[in-house]
Design a protein around this motif. Structure first.
Motif, PDB file in Angstrom:
ATOM      1  N   ASN A  17       0.813  -1.217   0.000  1.00  0.00           N
ATOM      2  CA  ASN A  17       0.000   0.000   0.000  1.00  0.00           C
ATOM      3  C   ASN A  17       0.847   1.269   0.000  1.00  0.00           C
ATOM      4  OD1 ASN A  17      -2.350  -1.486  -0.047  1.00  0.00           O
ATOM      5  ND2 ASN A  17      -2.692  -1.348   2.151  1.00  0.00           N
ATOM      6  N   LYS A  18       1.982   1.231   0.675  1.00  0.00           N
ATOM      7  CA  LYS A  18       2.887   2.391   0.729  1.00  0.00           C
ATOM      8  C   LYS A  18       3.316   2.802  -0.678  1.00  0.00           C
ATOM      9  CE  LYS A  18       7.597   3.436   2.254  1.00  0.00           C
ATOM     10  NZ  LYS A  18       8.750   2.899   2.983  1.00  0.00           N
ATOM     11  N   TYR A  19       3.657   1.835  -1.510  1.00  0.00           N
ATOM     12  CA  TYR A  19       4.140   2.139  -2.854  1.00  0.00           C
ATOM     13  C   TYR A  19       2.997   2.299  -3.854  1.00  0.00           C
ATOM     14  CZ  TYR A  19       8.731   1.323  -0.981  1.00  0.00           C
ATOM     15  OH  TYR A  19       9.873   1.419  -0.227  1.00  0.00           O
ATOM     16  N   ALA A  20       1.926   1.525  -3.701  1.00  0.00           N
ATOM     17  CA  ALA A  20       0.802   1.598  -4.632  1.00  0.00           C
ATOM     18  C   ALA A  20       0.083   2.938  -4.541  1.00  0.00           C
ATOM     19  CB  ALA A  20      -0.176   0.453  -4.376  1.00  0.00           C
ATOM     20  N   SER A  21       0.136   3.571  -3.402  1.00  0.00           N
ATOM     21  CA  SER A  21      -0.612   4.815  -3.211  1.00  0.00           C
ATOM     22  C   SER A  21       0.135   6.053  -3.691  1.00  0.00           C
ATOM     23  CB  SER A  21      -0.987   4.974  -1.740  1.00  0.00           C
ATOM     24  OG  SER A  21       0.178   5.124  -0.955  1.00  0.00           O
ATOM     25  N   LYS A  22       1.323   5.880  -4.249  1.00  0.00           N
ATOM     26  CA  LYS A  22       2.127   7.030  -4.662  1.00  0.00           C
ATOM     27  C   LYS A  22       1.591   7.710  -5.918  1.00  0.00           C
ATOM     28  CE  LYS A  22       6.278   5.837  -2.305  1.00  0.00           C
ATOM     29  NZ  LYS A  22       7.358   6.700  -1.957  1.00  0.00           N
ATOM     30  N   GLU A  23       1.074   6.940  -6.863  1.00  0.00           N
ATOM     31  CA  GLU A  23       0.574   7.493  -8.119  1.00  0.00           C
ATOM     32  C   GLU A  23      -0.706   6.761  -8.513  1.00  0.00           C
ATOM     33  OE1 GLU A  23       3.534   7.006 -11.171  1.00  0.00           O
ATOM     34  OE2 GLU A  23       5.142   7.633  -9.845  1.00  0.00           O
ATOM     35  N   GLY A  24      -1.643   7.446  -9.103  1.00  0.00           N
ATOM     36  CA  GLY A  24      -2.819   6.826  -9.705  1.00  0.00           C
ATOM     37  C   GLY A  24      -3.575   5.852  -8.820  1.00  0.00           C
ATOM     38  N   ASP A  25      -3.764   4.646  -9.343  1.00  0.00           N
ATOM     39  CA  ASP A  25      -4.550   3.598  -8.690  1.00  0.00           C
ATOM     40  C   ASP A  25      -3.857   3.122  -7.421  1.00  0.00           C
ATOM     41  OD1 ASP A  25      -6.051   1.397  -7.972  1.00  0.00           O
ATOM     42  OD2 ASP A  25      -5.731   0.306  -9.829  1.00  0.00           O
ATOM     43  N   LYS A  26      -4.527   3.263  -6.291  1.00  0.00           N
ATOM     44  CA  LYS A  26      -3.914   2.882  -5.015  1.00  0.00           C
ATOM     45  C   LYS A  26      -4.015   1.385  -4.731  1.00  0.00           C
ATOM     46  CE  LYS A  26      -7.942   3.983  -2.197  1.00  0.00           C
ATOM     47  NZ  LYS A  26      -8.448   4.720  -1.067  1.00  0.00           N
ATOM     48  N   PHE A  27      -4.599   0.631  -5.661  1.00  0.00           N
ATOM     49  CA  PHE A  27      -4.757  -0.812  -5.473  1.00  0.00           C
ATOM     50  C   PHE A  27      -3.815  -1.627  -6.345  1.00  0.00           C
ATOM     51  CE2 PHE A  27      -8.905   1.068  -4.426  1.00  0.00           C
ATOM     52  CZ  PHE A  27      -8.946   0.732  -3.088  1.00  0.00           C
ATOM     53  N   SER A  28      -2.915  -0.946  -7.062  1.00  0.00           N
ATOM     54  CA  SER A  28      -1.955  -1.659  -7.905  1.00  0.00           C
ATOM     55  C   SER A  28      -0.687  -0.821  -8.063  1.00  0.00           C
ATOM     56  CB  SER A  28      -2.565  -1.972  -9.275  1.00  0.00           C
ATOM     57  OG  SER A  28      -2.863  -0.776  -9.959  1.00  0.00           O
ATOM     58  N   LEU A  29       0.368  -1.486  -8.503  1.00  0.00           N
ATOM     59  CA  LEU A  29       1.655  -0.831  -8.718  1.00  0.00           C
ATOM     60  C   LEU A  29       1.866  -0.605 -10.209  1.00  0.00           C
ATOM     61  CD1 LEU A  29       3.768  -3.216  -6.468  1.00  0.00           C
ATOM     62  CD2 LEU A  29       3.192  -0.853  -5.902  1.00  0.00           C
ATOM     63  N   ASN A  30       2.225   0.620 -10.588  1.00  0.00           N
ATOM     64  CA  ASN A  30       2.665   0.824 -11.959  1.00  0.00           C
ATOM     65  C   ASN A  30       4.164   0.509 -12.004  1.00  0.00           C
ATOM     66  OD1 ASN A  30       4.139   3.152 -11.174  1.00  0.00           O
ATOM     67  ND2 ASN A  30       2.402   4.490 -11.600  1.00  0.00           N
ATOM     68  N   LYS A  31       4.765   0.654 -13.160  1.00  0.00           N
ATOM     69  CA  LYS A  31       6.169   0.245 -13.298  1.00  0.00           C
ATOM     70  C   LYS A  31       7.104   1.065 -12.412  1.00  0.00           C
ATOM     71  CE  LYS A  31       7.230  -1.390 -17.235  1.00  0.00           C
ATOM     72  NZ  LYS A  31       7.593  -1.549 -18.653  1.00  0.00           N
ATOM     73  N   SER A  32       6.884   2.367 -12.312  1.00  0.00           N
ATOM     74  CA  SER A  32       7.783   3.185 -11.489  1.00  0.00           C
ATOM     75  C   SER A  32       7.605   2.883  -9.995  1.00  0.00           C
ATOM     76  CB  SER A  32       7.591   4.679 -11.774  1.00  0.00           C
ATOM     77  OG  SER A  32       6.328   5.122 -11.370  1.00  0.00           O
ATOM     78  N   GLU A  33       6.385   2.604  -9.573  1.00  0.00           N
ATOM     79  CA  GLU A  33       6.151   2.226  -8.177  1.00  0.00           C
ATOM     80  C   GLU A  33       6.801   0.882  -7.870  1.00  0.00           C
ATOM     81  OE1 GLU A  33       1.803   4.358  -7.453  1.00  0.00           O
ATOM     82  OE2 GLU A  33       1.890   2.406  -8.436  1.00  0.00           O
ATOM     83  N   LEU A  34       6.693  -0.065  -8.802  1.00  0.00           N
ATOM     84  CA  LEU A  34       7.331  -1.374  -8.614  1.00  0.00           C
ATOM     85  C   LEU A  34       8.843  -1.216  -8.522  1.00  0.00           C
ATOM     86  CD1 LEU A  34       7.140  -4.475  -8.434  1.00  0.00           C
ATOM     87  CD2 LEU A  34       7.388  -4.498 -10.930  1.00  0.00           C
ATOM     88  N   LYS A  35       9.407  -0.394  -9.393  1.00  0.00           N
ATOM     89  CA  LYS A  35      10.861  -0.168  -9.378  1.00  0.00           C
ATOM     90  C   LYS A  35      11.306   0.370  -8.018  1.00  0.00           C
ATOM     91  CE  LYS A  35      14.568   2.446 -11.546  1.00  0.00           C
ATOM     92  NZ  LYS A  35      14.928   3.425 -12.568  1.00  0.00           N
ATOM     93  N   GLU A  36      10.576   1.366  -7.509  1.00  0.00           N
ATOM     94  CA  GLU A  36      10.933   1.942  -6.210  1.00  0.00           C
ATOM     95  C   GLU A  36      10.801   0.909  -5.093  1.00  0.00           C
ATOM     96  OE1 GLU A  36       9.843   5.774  -3.387  1.00  0.00           O
ATOM     97  OE2 GLU A  36       8.772   5.520  -5.277  1.00  0.00           O
ATOM     98  N   LEU A  37       9.741   0.116  -5.131  1.00  0.00           N
ATOM     99  CA  LEU A  37       9.543  -0.937  -4.129  1.00  0.00           C
ATOM    100  C   LEU A  37      10.692  -1.938  -4.185  1.00  0.00           C
ATOM    101  CD1 LEU A  37       6.284  -2.780  -3.264  1.00  0.00           C
ATOM    102  CD2 LEU A  37       8.356  -4.065  -3.635  1.00  0.00           C
ATOM    103  N   SER A  69      -0.506  -3.262 -14.806  1.00  0.00           N
ATOM    104  CA  SER A  69      -0.140  -2.936 -13.429  1.00  0.00           C
ATOM    105  C   SER A  69      -0.005  -4.237 -12.641  1.00  0.00           C
ATOM    106  CB  SER A  69      -1.188  -2.028 -12.784  1.00  0.00           C
ATOM    107  OG  SER A  69      -2.444  -2.656 -12.757  1.00  0.00           O
ATOM    108  N   VAL A  70       0.616  -4.139 -11.476  1.00  0.00           N
ATOM    109  CA  VAL A  70       0.815  -5.305 -10.619  1.00  0.00           C
ATOM    110  C   VAL A  70      -0.120  -5.173  -9.416  1.00  0.00           C
ATOM    111  CG1 VAL A  70       2.475  -6.526  -9.151  1.00  0.00           C
ATOM    112  CG2 VAL A  70       3.202  -5.606 -11.362  1.00  0.00           C
ATOM    113  N   GLU A  71      -1.079  -6.087  -9.328  1.00  0.00           N
ATOM    114  CA  GLU A  71      -2.027  -6.088  -8.219  1.00  0.00           C
ATOM    115  C   GLU A  71      -1.406  -6.804  -7.020  1.00  0.00           C
ATOM    116  OE1 GLU A  71      -3.169  -6.903 -11.404  1.00  0.00           O
ATOM    117  OE2 GLU A  71      -4.095  -4.939 -11.666  1.00  0.00           O
ATOM    118  N   PHE A  72      -2.078  -6.694  -5.887  1.00  0.00           N
ATOM    119  CA  PHE A  72      -1.556  -7.274  -4.649  1.00  0.00           C
ATOM    120  C   PHE A  72      -1.312  -8.775  -4.777  1.00  0.00           C
ATOM    121  CE2 PHE A  72      -2.082  -9.006  -0.320  1.00  0.00           C
ATOM    122  CZ  PHE A  72      -1.027  -8.364   0.288  1.00  0.00           C
ATOM    123  N   SER A  73      -2.236  -9.498  -5.400  1.00  0.00           N
ATOM    124  CA  SER A  73      -2.063 -10.956  -5.526  1.00  0.00           C
ATOM    125  C   SER A  73      -0.830 -11.294  -6.358  1.00  0.00           C
ATOM    126  CB  SER A  73      -3.311 -11.604  -6.132  1.00  0.00           C
ATOM    127  OG  SER A  73      -3.554 -11.112  -7.431  1.00  0.00           O
TER     128      SER A  73
END
Length: 94
Positions: A17-37, A69-73
């Motif tokens: 949730n910390k990384y997914a909530s940074k941009e756009g959809d708070k329920f999934s990770l985009n590529k930049s959020e995944l990279k940071e995570l 995007s990458v969902e929680f599952s």
């Protein structure tokens, strides 16, 4: 009192949730959020997170439903697979 497994589950949820909530959809990770995570949470374990081709490969491998995007599952599957590999590695060292 929380058990160790309950703590681990809470930490997985909080971290996603910390990384997914940074941009756009708070329920999934985009590529930049995944990279940071990957860079911040896995450090040297996944040293290829700075390599664009490697990041694209990791992202595409995780995005099983091809939603872009990458969902929680999907995130959980990655963590479980890495945990299994670490377990096998350390058990073989005994």
């Amino acid at each position: 009192m929380e058990t160790n497994v309950q703590k681990a589950m809470s930490l997985l949820i909080e971290t996603f949730n910390k990384y997914a909530s940074k941009e756009g959809d708070k329920f999934s990770l985009n590529k930049s959020e995944l990279k940071e995570l990957l860079q911040n949470e896995f450090g040297g374990m996944l040293c290829k997170a700075n390599d664009k081709a490697a990041l694209d490969s990791i992202f595409n491998g995780l995005d099983k439903d091809k939603s872009g995007s990458v969902e929680f599952s999907e995130f959980c599957r990655m963590v479980c697979c890495l945990t299994e590999l670490c377990h096998e590695y350390f058990c073989s060292k005994k």
